[in-house]
Motif scaffolding. Structure first.
Motif, PDB file in Angstrom:
ATOM      1  N   MET A 271       0.826  -1.203   0.000  1.00 55.14           N
ATOM      2  CA  MET A 271       0.000   0.000   0.000  1.00 55.14           C
ATOM      3  C   MET A 271       0.862   1.256   0.000  1.00 55.14           C
ATOM      4  O   MET A 271       0.567   2.223  -0.719  1.00 55.14           O
ATOM      5  N   VAL A 272       1.942   1.254   0.785  1.00 55.87           N
ATOM      6  CA  VAL A 272       2.832   2.414   0.821  1.00 55.87           C
ATOM      7  C   VAL A 272       3.466   2.652  -0.547  1.00 55.87           C
ATOM      8  O   VAL A 272       3.517   3.788  -1.035  1.00 55.87           O
ATOM      9  N   ILE A 273       3.933   1.597  -1.179  1.00 57.50           N
ATOM     10  CA  ILE A 273       4.574   1.737  -2.495  1.00 57.50           C
ATOM     11  C   ILE A 273       3.586   2.281  -3.518  1.00 57.50           C
ATOM     12  O   ILE A 273       3.907   3.188  -4.296  1.00 57.50           O
ATOM     13  N   ALA A 274       2.364   1.753  -3.522  1.00 53.01           N
ATOM     14  CA  ALA A 274       1.344   2.224  -4.474  1.00 53.01           C
ATOM     15  C   ALA A 274       1.036   3.701  -4.253  1.00 53.01           C
ATOM     16  O   ALA A 274       0.921   4.484  -5.204  1.00 53.01           O
ATOM     17  N   ARG A 275       0.924   4.111  -2.994  1.00 53.98           N
ATOM     18  CA  ARG A 275       0.618   5.517  -2.701  1.00 53.98           C
ATOM     19  C   ARG A 275       1.761   6.430  -3.144  1.00 53.98           C
ATOM     20  O   ARG A 275       1.526   7.506  -3.711  1.00 53.98           O
ATOM     21  N   ILE A 276       3.009   6.011  -2.907  1.00 53.09           N
ATOM     22  CA  ILE A 276       4.143   6.840  -3.324  1.00 53.09           C
ATOM     23  C   ILE A 276       4.187   6.955  -4.848  1.00 53.09           C
ATOM     24  O   ILE A 276       4.504   8.021  -5.391  1.00 53.09           O
ATOM     25  N   LEU A 277       3.836   5.882  -5.561  1.00 56.50           N
ATOM     26  CA  LEU A 277       3.827   5.937  -7.028  1.00 56.50           C
ATOM     27  C   LEU A 277       2.885   7.024  -7.525  1.00 56.50           C
ATOM     28  O   LEU A 277       3.246   7.842  -8.383  1.00 56.50           O
ATOM     29  N   PHE A 278       1.667   7.048  -7.008  1.00 55.75           N
ATOM     30  CA  PHE A 278       0.683   8.028  -7.472  1.00 55.75           C
ATOM     31  C   PHE A 278       0.995   9.435  -6.972  1.00 55.75           C
ATOM     32  O   PHE A 278       0.729  10.422  -7.670  1.00 55.75           O
ATOM     33  N   GLU A 279       1.566   9.561  -5.781  1.00 55.10           N
ATOM     34  CA  GLU A 279       1.788  10.879  -5.199  1.00 55.10           C
ATOM     35  C   GLU A 279       3.095  11.516  -5.645  1.00 55.10           C
ATOM     36  O   GLU A 279       3.254  12.732  -5.540  1.00 55.10           O
ATOM     37  N   SER A 280       4.028  10.720  -6.168  1.00 58.82           N
ATOM     38  CA  SER A 280       5.334  11.265  -6.530  1.00 58.82           C
ATOM     39  C   SER A 280       5.630  11.216  -8.023  1.00 58.82           C
ATOM     40  O   SER A 280       6.522  11.910  -8.500  1.00 58.82           O
ATOM     41  N   GLY A 281       4.922  10.350  -8.773  1.00 61.39           N
ATOM     42  CA  GLY A 281       5.206  10.211 -10.196  1.00 61.39           C
ATOM     43  C   GLY A 281       6.457   9.397 -10.476  1.00 61.39           C
ATOM     44  O   GLY A 281       7.024   9.471 -11.572  1.00 61.39           O
ATOM     45  N   ALA A 282       6.906   8.596  -9.505  1.00 58.82           N
ATOM     46  CA  ALA A 282       8.133   7.820  -9.671  1.00 58.82           C
ATOM     47  C   ALA A 282       7.891   6.545 -10.460  1.00 58.82           C
ATOM     48  O   ALA A 282       6.761   6.077 -10.586  1.00 58.82           O
ATOM     49  N   ARG A 283       8.963   5.993 -11.001  1.00 61.68           N
ATOM     50  CA  ARG A 283       8.920   4.634 -11.532  1.00 61.68           C
ATOM     51  C   ARG A 283       8.945   3.672 -10.352  1.00 61.68           C
ATOM     52  O   ARG A 283       9.513   3.971  -9.303  1.00 61.68           O
ATOM     53  N   ALA A 284       8.396   2.483 -10.542  1.00 63.22           N
ATOM     54  CA  ALA A 284       8.283   1.541  -9.432  1.00 63.22           C
ATOM     55  C   ALA A 284       9.643   1.188  -8.830  1.00 63.22           C
ATOM     56  O   ALA A 284       9.810   1.154  -7.607  1.00 63.22           O
ATOM     57  N   SER A 285      10.636   0.944  -9.685  1.00 61.00           N
ATOM     58  CA  SER A 285      11.958   0.561  -9.177  1.00 61.00           C
ATOM     59  C   SER A 285      12.589   1.684  -8.368  1.00 61.00           C
ATOM     60  O   SER A 285      13.381   1.429  -7.448  1.00 61.00           O
ATOM     61  N   GLU A 286      12.261   2.946  -8.688  1.00 58.21           N
ATOM     62  CA  GLU A 286      12.812   4.085  -7.963  1.00 58.21           C
ATOM     63  C   GLU A 286      12.301   4.165  -6.533  1.00 58.21           C
ATOM     64  O   GLU A 286      12.890   4.838  -5.691  1.00 58.21           O
ATOM     65  N   VAL A 287      11.194   3.499  -6.269  1.00 56.55           N
ATOM     66  CA  VAL A 287      10.622   3.462  -4.923  1.00 56.55           C
ATOM     67  C   VAL A 287      11.036   2.187  -4.198  1.00 56.55           C
ATOM     68  O   VAL A 287      11.454   2.210  -3.034  1.00 56.55           O
ATOM     69  N   ILE A 288      10.959   1.062  -4.900  1.00 56.38           N
ATOM     70  CA  ILE A 288      11.161  -0.248  -4.279  1.00 56.38           C
ATOM     71  C   ILE A 288      12.603  -0.456  -3.830  1.00 56.38           C
ATOM     72  O   ILE A 288      12.859  -1.052  -2.783  1.00 56.38           O
ATOM     73  N   GLU A 289      13.564   0.063  -4.586  1.00 60.15           N
ATOM     74  CA  GLU A 289      14.967  -0.296  -4.375  1.00 60.15           C
ATOM     75  C   GLU A 289      15.774   0.751  -3.616  1.00 60.15           C
ATOM     76  O   GLU A 289      17.000   0.796  -3.717  1.00 60.15           O
ATOM     77  N   VAL A 290      15.109   1.605  -2.831  1.00 64.33           N
ATOM     78  CA  VAL A 290      15.831   2.618  -2.066  1.00 64.33           C
ATOM     79  C   VAL A 290      16.205   2.086  -0.690  1.00 64.33           C
ATOM     80  O   VAL A 290      15.760   1.013  -0.273  1.00 64.33           O
ATOM     81  N   THR A 291      17.027   2.842   0.029  1.00 65.32           N
ATOM     82  CA  THR A 291      17.518   2.432   1.344  1.00 65.32           C
ATOM     83  C   THR A 291      16.970   3.346   2.441  1.00 65.32           C
ATOM     84  O   THR A 291      16.377   4.396   2.167  1.00 65.32           O
ATOM     85  N   ILE A 292      17.214   2.945   3.680  1.00 71.11           N
ATOM     86  CA  ILE A 292      16.844   3.785   4.820  1.00 71.11           C
ATOM     87  C   ILE A 292      17.561   5.127   4.734  1.00 71.11           C
ATOM     88  O   ILE A 292      16.991   6.183   5.011  1.00 71.11           O
TER      89      ILE A 292
END
Length: 448
Positions: free
Chosen positions: A224-245
């Protein structure tokens, strides 16, 4: 009974193998050409793009086994180029509803209204597959997706000069005609008028349809967090999924995180911004679900910067293919035909609408437009023109509707005025039987 198909699965974690992903044929046997292709390209492009190539090729390989024919024989992927080309033509016409126009050394491919929007991706995937097979020395013929005549012609243009039988002089000599700099289109199948255009996703309720689809299949907080960030930020999925703390900590605001972009070679060159509600869900995920999966059960404050922001159930870094499984399951369950990249198109469309709504001058529009281009990290500013064309057309419709409404009102006014002119004015006449009273002084005058 459903026919068996080519498919892929990920290697189980308890089995040691050099293959991260395995492709199987219709007889449930490992199919190494596609498996090797995936792993060859996974090291050259993003993992999500390599997976997309496989997904575009699986239906074709299934069709090849079942329906392909060349001179009375079934076509195999490693046959001679002529046989492969005939099979591809048949597939484009029969399965993708394309029209094929024959030329001397290549074919024009024209999409119809029945054709899927994946024709270009299919041809690119197939071309990449045969390049890989050549590189891995698994295909012993020239690539069937290359127009050899175009390559030879281009080579001659670059080597033959104005002097007959002699090589071309260098450009600095000034004796040769300049060769226009252009990208060589060496494909045997050439799409007609197939320029990439971003999709216009203008449904204001799209994100909430996706969230509801996720709830229906019981997405975890992670999905749910990843889906919300996709719509709210306009990012590609990998740009959200593969980040670090650390990518999340390094921004001033808890509503932002640093990430890489396409072509940045994993360098963190952009940032993403999302809502306060999503921040609450993200922190809750880190301190609850993620904490349980973390081998040391650490909360946000105790995690090192290099720790992945999202984890799998096995406590490993989350990956695009693992995430896509959950996305695909939710979309299929709710009957939504939405790929993850549509969230990016939706974001841009929505942001542009806001820009046009809040800006009062052309300068404000231009300034906010430039900010959006910088935020999206677009290398070419022309990318935004398709979206703006959508709003230009929409604005025209709005203004045109106002004009038509005004015309309708003017028509009513005209008809009402014309109706009034046709009516004769009413004149008050005295009735002959009604006596008329006349002043005495006036009566006296009338007697003379």
């Amino acid at each position: 009974m459903e026919l068996s198909k080519y498919y892929y699965i990920y290697c189980p974690k308890d089995i040691k193998s050099r293959y991260h992903l395995l492709v199987f044929d219709r007889q449930n046997q490992p199919f190494l050409p596609l498996t090797d292709f995936y792993h060859d390209y996974k090291g050259r492009i993003s993992e999500s793009s390599a997976l997309s190539y496989i997904q575009n090729l699986l239906p074709f390989f299934t069709w090849l086994d079942l329906y392909s024919k060349y001179q009375g024989e079934t076509v195999h992927w490693n046959d001679k180029p002529d046989a492969i080309r005939v099979a591809i033509e048949d597939y484009l016409m029969g399965e993708m509803s394309c029209k094929i126009i024959e030329k001397d050394s290549f074919r024009f491919v024209n999409r119809t209204h029945k054709s899927p929007n994946t024709v270009n991706r299919f041809l690119s995937s197939l071309k990449s597959f045969y390049k890989s097979m050549k590189r891995l020395k698994q295909y012993g013929h020239p690539s069937p997706l290359i127009d050899a005549h175009s390559v030879v012609h281009e080579y001659k243009n670059h080597t033959e000069g104005v002097r007959i039988g002699k090589p071309r002089m260098p450009d600095i000599a000034g004796t040769e005609d300049l060769i226009p700099h252009r990208r060589l289109t060496e494909s045997y199948f050439k799409l007609i008028n197939e320029e990439w255009e971003p999709e216009i996703i203008d449904d204001p309720h799209l994100p909430y349809q996706v969230y509801q689809a996720g709830k229906k299949v019981k997405w975890s907080l992670r999905e749910m967090v990843i889906a919300r960030i996709l719509f709210e930020s306009g990012a590609r999925a990998s740009e959200v999924i593969e980040v670090t703390i650390g990518d999340y900590r390094r921004r001033k605001s808890f509503q932002e995180l640093k990430t890489f972009t396409k072509g940045s070679h994993r360098r963190r060159v952009k940032f993403l911004r999302f809502s306060k509600d999503t921040v609450k869900l993200l922190i809750r995920y880190i301190n609850t679900e993620r904490k349980k999966l973390d081998i040391l059960h650490r909360s946000f404050d105790n995690l090192p910067d290099e720790a992945p922001l999202f984890l799998t159930e096995a406590g490993l870094p989350f990956t695009y293919p693992a995430w896509y499984y959950h996305w695909s399951k939710a979309m299929k369950s709710s009957g939504l035909k939405i790929n993850p990249h549509k969230a990016r198109h939706w974001f841009v469309t929505t942001r542009l609408r806001e820009i046009y709504n809040v800006s009062t001058t052309e300068n404000e529009v231009a300034q906010r437009r430039a900010q959006l281009i910088k935020y999206m990290k677009w290398k070419q500013e022309d990318t935004i023109k398709t979206y703006e064309h959508h709003f230009d057309e929409e604005k025209h419709r709005e203004v045109h509707d106002n004009m038509l409404d005004n015309m309708k009102e003017k028509e009513k006014e005209y008809l009402q005025q014309k109706k009034k002119k046709r009516k004769k004015p009413k004149v008050a006449l005295a009735h002959k039987n009604v006596p008329i009273e006349i002043d005495e002084d006036i009566q006296g005058l009338l007697k003379f």
